[in-house]
Structure formats: structure tokens, C-alpha cells
Scaffold this active site. Structure first.
Site, PDB file in Angstrom:
ATOM      1  N   TYR A  18      -6.069 -11.335   9.111  1.00 52.61           N
ATOM      2  CA  TYR A  18      -5.707  -9.965   8.754  1.00 52.61           C
ATOM      3  C   TYR A  18      -6.644  -9.302   7.751  1.00 52.61           C
ATOM      4  CZ  TYR A  18      -1.433 -11.404  11.072  1.00 52.61           C
ATOM      5  OH  TYR A  18      -0.533 -11.876  11.992  1.00 52.61           O
ATOM      6  N   ASN A  56       2.279   0.233  12.936  1.00 53.55           N
ATOM      7  CA  ASN A  56       1.998  -1.187  13.071  1.00 53.55           C
ATOM      8  C   ASN A  56       3.337  -1.871  12.864  1.00 53.55           C
ATOM      9  OD1 ASN A  56       1.337  -3.865  12.872  1.00 53.55           O
ATOM     10  ND2 ASN A  56      -0.482  -3.542  11.621  1.00 53.55           N
ATOM     11  N   HIS A  75      -2.889  -2.387  15.212  1.00 53.14           N
ATOM     12  CA  HIS A  75      -2.807  -3.777  14.752  1.00 53.14           C
ATOM     13  C   HIS A  75      -4.137  -4.159  14.123  1.00 53.14           C
ATOM     14  CE1 HIS A  75       1.005  -4.442  16.727  1.00 53.14           C
ATOM     15  NE2 HIS A  75       0.503  -3.820  17.779  1.00 53.14           N
ATOM     16  N   SER A  93      -5.290  -7.287  13.889  1.00 53.70           N
ATOM     17  CA  SER A  93      -5.917  -8.299  14.743  1.00 53.70           C
ATOM     18  C   SER A  93      -5.813  -7.873  16.203  1.00 53.70           C
ATOM     19  CB  SER A  93      -5.230  -9.656  14.546  1.00 53.70           C
ATOM     20  OG  SER A  93      -3.894  -9.607  15.009  1.00 53.70           O
ATOM     21  N   ARG A 131       2.289 -12.852  21.639  1.00 52.68           N
ATOM     22  CA  ARG A 131       1.849 -11.593  21.027  1.00 52.68           C
ATOM     23  C   ARG A 131       1.229 -10.633  22.047  1.00 52.68           C
ATOM     24  NH1 ARG A 131       2.145 -12.379  15.429  1.00 52.68           N
ATOM     25  NH2 ARG A 131       1.893 -14.549  14.815  1.00 52.68           N
TER      26      ARG A 131
END
Length: 145
Positions: free
Chosen positions: A22, A73, A99, A101, A110
Site C-alpha cells: 500500500y 476506496n 485502489h 494496489s 480480491r
């Protein structure tokens, strides 16, 4: 033009939590940079962060009539929350999913987003710059409509 950035669960830990994924910038640092960019783009930007799905939904619903666009997000709620999706669709405020990532290069669970198919766009994988790209995108869109 009034915009709202909503950050979901654990994003208050950005800069401390898994910096290899992150990044090392804190949420406060990211928001400070975004305020500068928003000002340059002629937009007002408000921030909201919560670890609670219900509080995020309340924030979305309370935005009607005062917000022109949303950056969101939703963190882990991206992959689980039909309620957030319904709230965003219910208020009919244009939104961009963001996001830090690349959610598609991570764990399989995910890869599913309940938000992206109805979003104006999805920006992911560029770290803190994902927010800047999303901000530029929604401002550009709102100036054209």
C-alpha cells in the site's frame, strides 16, 4: 464542483499497514496532496474514512444534493458489500472506484468488485497516484456533463 472521497476499512492504517503493498504515505499525506490538486482543478474535496459499512452508507446517502461526484476506496468492502453498491446506485451520484494496489494481481477473492461495473471508472495499482488519477478523471467527466 463538490467532491467526496470515501475511504473504507483499514485505510486509516495506510503508511503503516503492509507498506510493500500500500505504500509508505499516510492517508493524511495523500489527502493533503489531493487537496492541492483539487484546488488546482477548481474542485472542493471533502474526506470521509470509516471502518464501518453502515457509516459509509450513511455518508453516501447524506451526500445527496451537496456532492457532485464521489471517489471511493471501499477497501475490503469492495469485494463483499452489496449494500454499498445499492447505496451508490440509490443516490445516483457519479463515482470512481479507487485502489492503491492492483486488485487483479492479488488474491483471487480480491478480483471481484461489487462497485466497478457501475462506476464511471476504476483506477488501481498506482499507489497514492491512483487517487490523483481518479480525481483528475472525475473532474474531467463532470466538466463535460
Amino acid at each position: 464542483m463538490d467532491l467526496l472521497l470515501i475511504n473504507g476499512p483499514n485505510l486509516n492504517l495506510v503508511g503503516k499497514r503492509e507498506p510493500s503493498i500500500y505504500g509508505s504515505q499516510t492517508l493524511e499525506d495523500i489527502q493533503e496532496e489531493l487537496l492541492t490538486l483539487a484546488n488546482e482543478l477548481g474542485a472542493n474535496l471533502k474526506f470521509f474514512q470509516s471502518n464501518s459499512e453502515g457509516e459509509m452508507i450513511d455518508c453516501i446517502q447524506n451526500s445527496v444534493g451537496s456532492i457532485d461526484g464521489i471517489l471511493i476506496n471501499a477497501g475490503a468492502y469492495t469485494h463483499t458489500s452489496i449494500a454499498l453498491r445499492d447505496a451508490l446506485l440509490g443516490v445516483a451520484i457519479p463515482y470512481v472506484e479507487v485502489h492503491l494496489s492492483n486488485i487483479y494481481s492479488r488474491e483471487e477473492f480480491r478480483h471481484k468488485s461489487f462497485l466497478s461495473d457501475k462506476a464511471l471508472g476504476l483506477v488501481c495499482g498506482f499507489g497514492a497516484n491512483s487517487y490523483q488519477l481518479a480525481l483528475e478523471g472525475i473532474v474531467s467527466y463532470l466538466k463535460r456533463v
